[in-house]
Enzyme design. Structure first.
Site, PDB file in Angstrom:
ATOM      1  N   CYS A 191      -8.680  71.162  40.930  1.00 51.60           N
ATOM      2  CA  CYS A 191      -8.729  71.973  42.154  1.00 51.60           C
ATOM      3  C   CYS A 191      -9.041  73.396  41.724  1.00 51.60           C
ATOM      4  CB  CYS A 191      -7.374  71.906  42.858  1.00 51.60           C
ATOM      5  SG  CYS A 191      -7.261  72.964  44.294  1.00 51.60           S
ATOM      6  N   CYS A 195     -15.634  73.651  44.580  1.00 47.88           N
ATOM      7  CA  CYS A 195     -14.444  72.994  45.134  1.00 47.88           C
ATOM      8  C   CYS A 195     -14.637  71.524  44.825  1.00 47.88           C
ATOM      9  CB  CYS A 195     -14.357  73.236  46.637  1.00 47.88           C
ATOM     10  SG  CYS A 195     -13.192  72.143  47.495  1.00 47.88           S
TER      11      CYS A 195
HETATM   12  N1  DGL Z   1     -10.341  70.726  46.180  1.00 47.62           N
HETATM   13  C1  DGL Z   1      -9.857  72.040  46.192  1.00 47.62           C
HETATM   14  C2  DGL Z   1     -10.656  73.004  45.310  1.00 47.62           C
HETATM   15  O1  DGL Z   1     -11.309  72.574  44.372  1.00 47.62           O
HETATM   16  C3  DGL Z   1      -9.361  72.705  47.443  1.00 47.62           C
HETATM   17  C4  DGL Z   1      -9.606  72.175  48.818  1.00 47.62           C
HETATM   18  C5  DGL Z   1      -8.622  72.782  49.802  1.00 47.62           C
HETATM   19  O2  DGL Z   1      -7.459  72.410  49.735  1.00 47.62           O
HETATM   20  O3  DGL Z   1      -9.008  73.646  50.608  1.00 47.62           O
HETATM   21  O4  DGL Z   1     -10.615  74.188  45.501  1.00 47.62           O
END
Ligand code: DGL
Length: 281
Positions: free
Chosen positions: A76, A191
């Site tokens: 993340c 993301c």
């Molecule tokens: N998948 C996450 C990232 O790489 C965040 C998505 C979210 O919770 O807004 O930042």
């Protein structure tokens, strides 16, 4: 008896599956994989920095007691740019982070214009600014915090319909065309949710671009780190057997929503990791 290192892949939701899938592809047999989706905190994209950092630290305290991984992959970007340093200084377990792939993008661009698609939180963090100043100071970097794209990706993965126009609207600001005709030629998926809808993003892009998805690089790094732990382990994998959850969420609603998807991806059974009430959003 030697056992395989237990690698926990953690994200706010389903985005970490892009990294988990790469891990499966590149060397899943060498590690015990489990997955944590902080469903009670999803999406991270609009959390204030300090509150989110506290939540992530509280969540990891719980993880260390209950899940007991050998390595944590923070799959993340938002969590990594918000909390990687305090996580590393608080816990002994190694953390592999995920940050927007600005460095490879700076090498790949020919026009000198790079689009970075990330969550609103990630684009606001100093860590992201530092990556740009370090690796892409000589290029034009268009940072765009897409407000709803992670949610749209989760809907898509749950089999719900997502309109191509909605994806187009989310990504459009990352594409820039200068007066001299130069335009964005590289797009960083900053993301982990976005590689899961890569084809939709490509179809909605106003013109073709080189897409940078860091998942394979993160997976390779995680396997390297896990291989180091492997040498130190001598007991059987008591924390990761048929009765132990291989998938974790942080609320009951998340278990209903994501449980079947995690099972489909090989993370079965799915358990709920309880966070103390004060740490909920
Ligand atoms: N998948 C996450 C990232 O790489 C965040 C998505 C979210 O919770 O807004 O930042």
């Amino acid at each position: 008896m030697a056992r395989r290192p237990h690698v926990l892949v953690y994200d706010s939701g389903l985005g970490g599956l892009s990294v988990a899938r790469a891990l499966h592809r590149l060397g899943g047999g060498h590690v015990c994989l489990s997955y944590l989706a902080d469903t009670g905190g999803f999406p991270y994209g609009d959390w204030p920095e300090i509150t989110l950092r506290k939540r992530i630290l509280a969540l990891m305290h719980q993880v260390m007691q209950t899940v007991r991984p050998d390595v944590v992959v923070i799959a993340c970007n938002t969590a990594t740019v918000t909390a990687l340093a305090p996580l590393r200084s608080t816990f002994a377990v190694p953390f592999v982070g995920t940050v927007p792939a600005i460095k490879p993008a700076a090498h790949a661009t020919k026009s000198g214009i790079i689009g970075v698609l990330a969550t609103p939180s990630t684009v606001r963090r100093e860590y992201t600014e530092m990556l740009i100043h370090t690796y892409a100071y000589h290029h034009r970097v268009v940072l765009h915090g897409a407000p709803h794209l992670a949610r749209l990706a989760e809907r898509r993965l749950s089999g719900e319909p997502v309109a191509p126009e909605d994806i187009a609207a989310e990504i459009a600001p990352a594409f820039l065309c200068e007066g001299d005709g130069r335009r964005t030629d590289v797009l960083v998926l900053g993301c982990t949710h976005y590689p899961l809808i890569r084809e939709d993003i490509e179809a909605a892009a106003p013109w073709p671009v080189t897409i940078i998805d860091p998942s394979p690089a993160i997976a390779r790094r995680a396997l390297e780190v896990a291989a180091t732990c492997h040498r130190e382990m001598t007991e059987t994998c008591k924390d990761h057997g048929p009765d132990r959850p291989a998938g974790w969420v942080t609320d009951a609603a998340g278990q209903d929503r994501l449980g079947p998807i995690l099972v489909r991806e090989g993370f079965s059974p799915v358990g709920v990791l309880d966070l103390p009430e004060r740490d909920r959003p």
